[in-house]
Design an enzyme around this catalytic site. Structure first.
Site, mmCIF file in Angstrom:
data_model
loop_
_atom_site.group_PDB
_atom_site.id
_atom_site.type_symbol
_atom_site.label_atom_id
_atom_site.label_comp_id
_atom_site.label_asym_id
_atom_site.label_seq_id
_atom_site.Cartn_x
_atom_site.Cartn_y
_atom_site.Cartn_z
ATOM 1 N N CYS A 2 -9.505 2.121 -16.413
ATOM 2 C CA CYS A 2 -9.689 2.775 -17.718
ATOM 3 C C CYS A 2 -9.238 4.229 -17.678
ATOM 4 C CB CYS A 2 -11.155 2.755 -18.105
ATOM 5 S SG CYS A 2 -11.837 1.112 -18.237
ATOM 6 N N ARG A 33 -2.095 3.759 -15.124
ATOM 7 C CA ARG A 33 -3.305 3.416 -14.377
ATOM 8 C C ARG A 33 -3.635 1.935 -14.510
ATOM 9 N NH1 ARG A 33 -6.816 8.033 -13.797
ATOM 10 N NH2 ARG A 33 -8.662 6.791 -14.176
ATOM 11 N N TRP A 102 -9.446 -1.229 -19.083
ATOM 12 C CA TRP A 102 -9.086 -2.281 -18.122
ATOM 13 C C TRP A 102 -10.306 -3.175 -18.062
ATOM 14 C CZ3 TRP A 102 -9.643 -3.540 -12.587
ATOM 15 C CH2 TRP A 102 -8.521 -4.157 -12.037
ATOM 16 N N ASN A 129 -15.260 5.540 -18.667
ATOM 17 C CA ASN A 129 -14.652 4.983 -17.441
ATOM 18 C C ASN A 129 -15.787 4.697 -16.486
ATOM 19 O OD1 ASN A 129 -12.166 5.587 -18.416
ATOM 20 N ND2 ASN A 129 -11.612 7.010 -16.779
ATOM 21 N N GLY A 130 -15.713 3.584 -15.776
ATOM 22 C CA GLY A 130 -16.740 3.298 -14.777
ATOM 23 C C GLY A 130 -17.552 2.080 -15.178
ATOM 24 N N THR A 384 -2.441 -0.192 0.400
ATOM 25 C CA THR A 384 -1.361 0.560 1.036
ATOM 26 C C THR A 384 -1.900 1.676 1.923
ATOM 27 O OG1 THR A 384 0.237 0.025 -0.645
ATOM 28 C CG2 THR A 384 0.579 2.094 0.481
ATOM 29 N N SER A 385 -2.969 2.320 1.494
ATOM 30 C CA SER A 385 -3.519 3.423 2.288
ATOM 31 C C SER A 385 -4.039 2.910 3.626
ATOM 32 C CB SER A 385 -4.640 4.119 1.516
ATOM 33 O OG SER A 385 -4.091 4.763 0.398
ATOM 34 N N SER A 429 -6.586 7.827 1.034
ATOM 35 C CA SER A 429 -6.511 7.351 -0.349
ATOM 36 C C SER A 429 -5.529 8.205 -1.136
ATOM 37 C CB SER A 429 -7.897 7.433 -0.990
ATOM 38 O OG SER A 429 -7.818 7.178 -2.372
ATOM 39 N N GLN A 430 -4.550 7.571 -1.729
ATOM 40 C CA GLN A 430 -3.588 8.309 -2.548
ATOM 41 C C GLN A 430 -4.302 8.980 -3.705
ATOM 42 O OE1 GLN A 430 -1.336 9.484 -5.629
ATOM 43 N NE2 GLN A 430 -2.267 7.493 -5.983
ATOM 44 N N SER A 431 -5.031 8.183 -4.486
ATOM 45 C CA SER A 431 -5.672 8.715 -5.700
ATOM 46 C C SER A 431 -6.868 9.589 -5.377
ATOM 47 C CB SER A 431 -6.135 7.558 -6.580
ATOM 48 O OG SER A 431 -7.114 6.793 -5.876
ATOM 49 N N THR A 434 -10.626 5.881 -5.293
ATOM 50 C CA THR A 434 -10.881 4.450 -5.131
ATOM 51 C C THR A 434 -12.368 4.198 -4.860
ATOM 52 O OG1 THR A 434 -8.652 4.185 -4.344
ATOM 53 C CG2 THR A 434 -10.180 2.430 -3.763
ATOM 54 N N GLU A 562 2.691 -4.038 4.726
ATOM 55 C CA GLU A 562 3.008 -3.217 3.556
ATOM 56 C C GLU A 562 4.217 -3.794 2.801
ATOM 57 O OE1 GLU A 562 1.535 -1.177 1.862
ATOM 58 O OE2 GLU A 562 3.079 -0.154 0.707
ATOM 59 N N LYS A 566 4.055 -5.039 -1.053
ATOM 60 C CA LYS A 566 4.961 -4.561 -2.106
ATOM 61 C C LYS A 566 5.564 -5.751 -2.842
ATOM 62 C CE LYS A 566 3.917 -1.427 -2.486
ATOM 63 N NZ LYS A 566 2.964 -0.647 -1.770
ATOM 64 N N GLU A 569 2.869 -7.661 -4.959
ATOM 65 C CA GLU A 569 2.208 -7.002 -6.086
ATOM 66 C C GLU A 569 3.133 -6.730 -7.263
ATOM 67 O OE1 GLU A 569 0.491 -3.056 -5.843
ATOM 68 O OE2 GLU A 569 1.912 -2.469 -4.301
ATOM 69 N N HIS A 585 0.169 -18.990 16.928
ATOM 70 C CA HIS A 585 -1.225 -19.392 16.703
ATOM 71 C C HIS A 585 -1.440 -19.907 15.287
ATOM 72 C CE1 HIS A 585 -2.048 -17.658 20.590
ATOM 73 N NE2 HIS A 585 -1.420 -16.558 20.208
ATOM 74 N N LYS A 686 -3.602 1.390 -11.150
ATOM 75 C CA LYS A 686 -3.171 2.364 -10.155
ATOM 76 C C LYS A 686 -4.356 2.867 -9.344
ATOM 77 C CE LYS A 686 -0.342 5.182 -8.107
ATOM 78 N NZ LYS A 686 0.501 4.555 -7.076
HETATM 79 O O1 M6R Z 1 -5.561 5.369 -4.337
HETATM 80 P P1 M6R Z 1 -5.738 4.598 -3.063
HETATM 81 O O2 M6R Z 1 -4.718 4.905 -2.051
HETATM 82 O O3 M6R Z 1 -7.140 4.695 -2.525
HETATM 83 O O4 M6R Z 1 -5.537 3.087 -3.521
HETATM 84 C C1 M6R Z 1 -5.752 2.029 -2.629
HETATM 85 C C2 M6R Z 1 -5.089 0.779 -3.126
HETATM 86 O O5 M6R Z 1 -5.645 0.378 -4.350
HETATM 87 C C3 M6R Z 1 -3.581 0.968 -3.321
HETATM 88 O O6 M6R Z 1 -2.985 1.465 -2.164
HETATM 89 C C4 M6R Z 1 -2.909 -0.358 -3.694
HETATM 90 O O7 M6R Z 1 -2.969 -1.250 -2.642
HETATM 91 C C5 M6R Z 1 -1.474 -0.072 -4.108
HETATM 92 N N1 M6R Z 1 -1.293 -0.366 -5.510
HETATM 93 C C6 M6R Z 1 -0.484 -0.885 -3.410
HETATM 94 O O8 M6R Z 1 0.809 -0.533 -3.786
#
Ligand code: M6R
Ligand code: UD1
Length: 691
Positions: A2, A33, A102, A129-130, A384-385, A429-431, A434, A562, A566, A569, A585, A686
């Protein structure tokens, strides 16, 4: 996830058309997002001049729609025609709110979209949001008091609770029309006392015209302030008093869950803290806060006023535009040479005739001794992180000599896995928002571990809650699929390993070789990006496939995971990353002449083992795509036919940065060719701010 946006203009003439466009544009900035419905609320005609006080205020206009922002825009345009709404009408001040949803509780539908309402008359409107975890109990109580619910959302209890509190206070206080006995802030504080869960909220009410209230607990929320007619040459000192106290200067306020929606309007922002209630009224901003969580719950303590300074958003408008590219994912893949350069800027010290090359991470330097003494380093992240952390684990183990364990954030939390005060817990964490990672962070803090953050978002919850950390400075990443953040995360974690190991003489030569490798890495990534057309051809060949396996090991086990993530997703093709050591295995049973299999076999300590994997796959007539180091194409194809992708060779610990690029390009082209949405893949968001 959201998204929230709000726009309040004060002492500034704005046409309704303009207000609508600002709100829609705010929502467009939040699109990335992930969302499945949207809505806005604006004022009707009657509260447009300061001299017209509360008695003339009237219920707002609420528009909600399932689907994308353009469906909302179209439905608003239709409604505008139907009710003959004047878009040229000028508002001296006005408070509008907007939301992208969302779906979590209830299907995407107008009645479940936000703003959610207190009921007929829309006395209180809320965007959220939340997740409100105790909404069922609140709903039962409100139903007993005569409220009827229209949506399936958890959010609907919030505006209804506000109306309940407001009505009760006014009954008791015998309010005369237009003179409320309870302030907007008091209503919201009382509502907040009853809410459990995570939230960022904006309240709008026609009982309090031209005011907005924003508050948060857990979910992110920012306030942007833009003073109109501002003297551009004036050297601004961001004293709170200047902007936050009430004054008559024309100004605009913006609230958003995301800095992307603010940057085109202003860079002066306030990152709202948990528990704060921000009240926009009469051109001023007041911030109140309960002293502690217990104060919030028991209602005994009164909220106190808080002084905060504005900060400057470190983001450029260009970062949120696609530029010459068709999609954000494409742009973000191609800008990796630049994003990596920015990630390393000022952090690699080239040394001198006597001084060794070294790394300087400002956010970690005071904590290195503690980290070196820790019993274990635990990497914690999602998606991804997590993969980026996995790619960096071997070099961290090698240079620090400390055991490094890996935790998927949700799994650590589910198991309540052991975390000790002697641990260093690294949250990637990118964002920085999370939910699973944040829960794990609270848990690790409670258990006394030193918490280190690796985040892309300055001011994010993870950046603020960790004891220390490193910003990856990769720039805004808008495509849901993480690409440039992944490579910058690896580079930062390699630098973390170099910094931790910097007190060990025996590894100095190795460290200096890695630093040289880092300095040259943007060039190598530039080189590997030239494979774009080749990867497009490969995508064309794979367009109708059902599945793609990716085998990797050592440093490139993470690349396999990874790369597969990609592909699945965004292109919606099944793909699985497999540790090549596990091939016999189980996965070997899948191998035949039809299933495409990518094998990563660039030169490092695992090279000969990967050659043997290739031979075994050839022996079973596997349909192979082999990623190998420059000059190795002939040798990898010697035992059977395969398509070889040659990439430049770099230091082993940096090879995952180079190797992921062709797979990012493959995922991108597959998606475009298969006709799917590259930047907003089906069902994904996102920033995953709910569990
Ligand atoms: O914002 P973050 O790095 O914490 O997000 C973690 C995952 O939700 C994020 O990396 C997700 O796997 C990506 N959309 C993959 O491309
Ligand atoms: C900082 C400045 C940068 C400036 C440089 C000059 C910020 C955000 N960065 O960069 O603009 O050019 O000094 O010396 O102002 N932190 C956490 N958790 C995280 C991430 C970071 O606690 O997840 C903390 C760090 O411990 C540090 C602060 O945030 O205290 C800034 O981190 P970072 O931006 O990585 O520091 P520098 O690279 O030194």
């Amino acid at each position: 996830m959201c998204g929230i946006f709000a726009y309040l203009n004060f002492h500034a003439n704005k046409e309704r058309r303009y207000i609508l466009e600002v709100l829609f544009n705010g929502l467009r900035r939040l699109e990335y997002r992930g969302y499945d419905s949207a809505g806005i609320a604006i004022d009707d005609s009657l509260s447009r001049h300061p001299n017209q006080k509360c008695p003339s205020s009237s219920p707002p206009l609420v528009f909600r729609q399932a689907g994308n922002i353009e469906s909302l825009v179209n439905s608003v345009n239709e409604e505008v025609t139907n009710i003959d709404l004047n878009l040229d009408e000028v508002f001296y001040f006005h408070a509008g709110i907007a939301h992208t949803r969302w779906a979590t509780h209830g299907e995407p539908a107008p009645r479940n979209s936000h703003p959610q309402s207190s009921g007929p008359g829309d006395d209180f409107l809320v965007v959220h949001n939340g997740v409100i975890t105790n909404y069922e109990v609140l709903k039962e109580t409100l139903v007993r008091h005569g409220f009827t619910f229209e949506s399936d959302t958890d959010t609907e209890v919030i505006p209804k609770l506000a109306k309940f509190v407001f009505d009760k206070a006014n009954e008791e206080g015998n309010a005369s029309l237009g003179e409320q006995t309870v302030s907007f802030c008091e209503v919201v504080f009382e509502v907040m006392r009853h809410l459990e869960g995570a939230y960022a909220l904006i309240f709008k009410s026609w009982h309090y015209p031209n005011e907005l209230i924003a508050c948060k607990r857990g979910s992110p929320l920012l306030l942007g302030v833009k003073e109109l007619n501002e003297d551009k040459n004036k050297n601004h000192v961001f004293k709170d008093a200047h902007f936050l106290s009430k004054n008559e200067h024309p100004k605009e306020f913006f609230l958003s869950s995301d800095p992307h929606a603010l940057v085109e309007h202003t860079k002066k922002v306030l990152v709202i803290e948990d528990g704060e209630v921000v009240h926009l009224k009469d051109g001023g901003v007041s911030i109140l806060k309960f002293e502690n969580e217990r104060g919030r719950r028991n209602g005994l303590s009164r909220p106190a006023s808080v002084e905060r300074a504005l900060s400057v958003l470190e983001m450029e408008v260009e970062q949120i535009n696609k530029g010459k590219y068709d999609h954000y994912m494409q742009k973000e893949i191609h800008e990796q040479p630049e994003s990596l350069t920015t990630t390393m800027r000022g952090r690699l010290i080239r040394g001198g005739s006597r001084k060794p090359k070294t790394v300087l991470l400002g956010g970690l330097k005071d904590h290195l001794k503690t980290i070196r003494r820790s019993r274990r380093i635990v990497f914690i992240g999602c998606g991804t992180s997590y993969n980026a952390a996995l790619a960096s684990r071997p070099i961290l183990e090698e240079l620090s000599g400390i055991p490094v364990s890996m935790e998927i954030a949700s799994d650590l939390w589910d198991r309540q896995g052991p975390i000790y005060r002697e641990d260093t817990a690294v949250f990637v964490s990118q964002s920085g928002e999370t939910a699973d990672t944040l829960l794990a962070l609270d848990y690790a803090r409670d258990n006394g571990a030193l918490c280190v953050g690796i985040t892309n978002t300055v001011g994010s919850s993870i950046a603020r809650k960790t004891h220390c950390g490193v910003h990856i400075n990769a720039g805004a990443e808008i495509g849901v699929a993480s690409t440039k953040a992944y490579t910058s995360q690896i580079v930062v974690m390699v630098m973390v390993a170099l910094a931790i190991g910097s007190d060990t003489i025996s590894s100095q030569t190795r460290r200096e070789a890695i630093i040289d490798g880092l300095l040259d890495l943007p060039n190598k990534v530039r080189e590997v990006l030239k494979l774009d057309e080749e990867m497009k051809d490969l995508a064309q060949l794979l367009i109708d496939e059902q599945s793609l396996l990716v085998f990797g090991r050592g440093y490139n086990y993470a690349t396999a995971l990874e790369g597969a993530l990609k592909v699945k997703e965004v292109s919606l093709m099944h793909s699985e990353g497999i540790l090549a050591g596990e091939m016999k295995h189980g996965p070997l049973a899948l191998v035949d002449e039809n299933l495409p299999i990518a094998v990563i076999a660039t030169r490092d300590a695992c090279f000969s083992k990967q050659q043997s994997v290739i031979q075994q796959l050839h022996a079973r007539k596997g349909r192979l795509i082999v990623m190998c180091s420059k000059g190795d194409a002939a040798s990898v194809s010697s035992s059977g036919s395969c398509r070889a992708i040659e990439v430049p060779q770099v230091e082993d610990c940096l090879q995952p940065v180079v190797n992921i690029v062709p797979l990012q390009l493959l995922a991108y082209h597959l998606t475009v060719l298969r006709g799917h949405n590259v930047d907003q893949p089906r069902n994904l968001a996102k920033s995953v701010t709910t569990q």
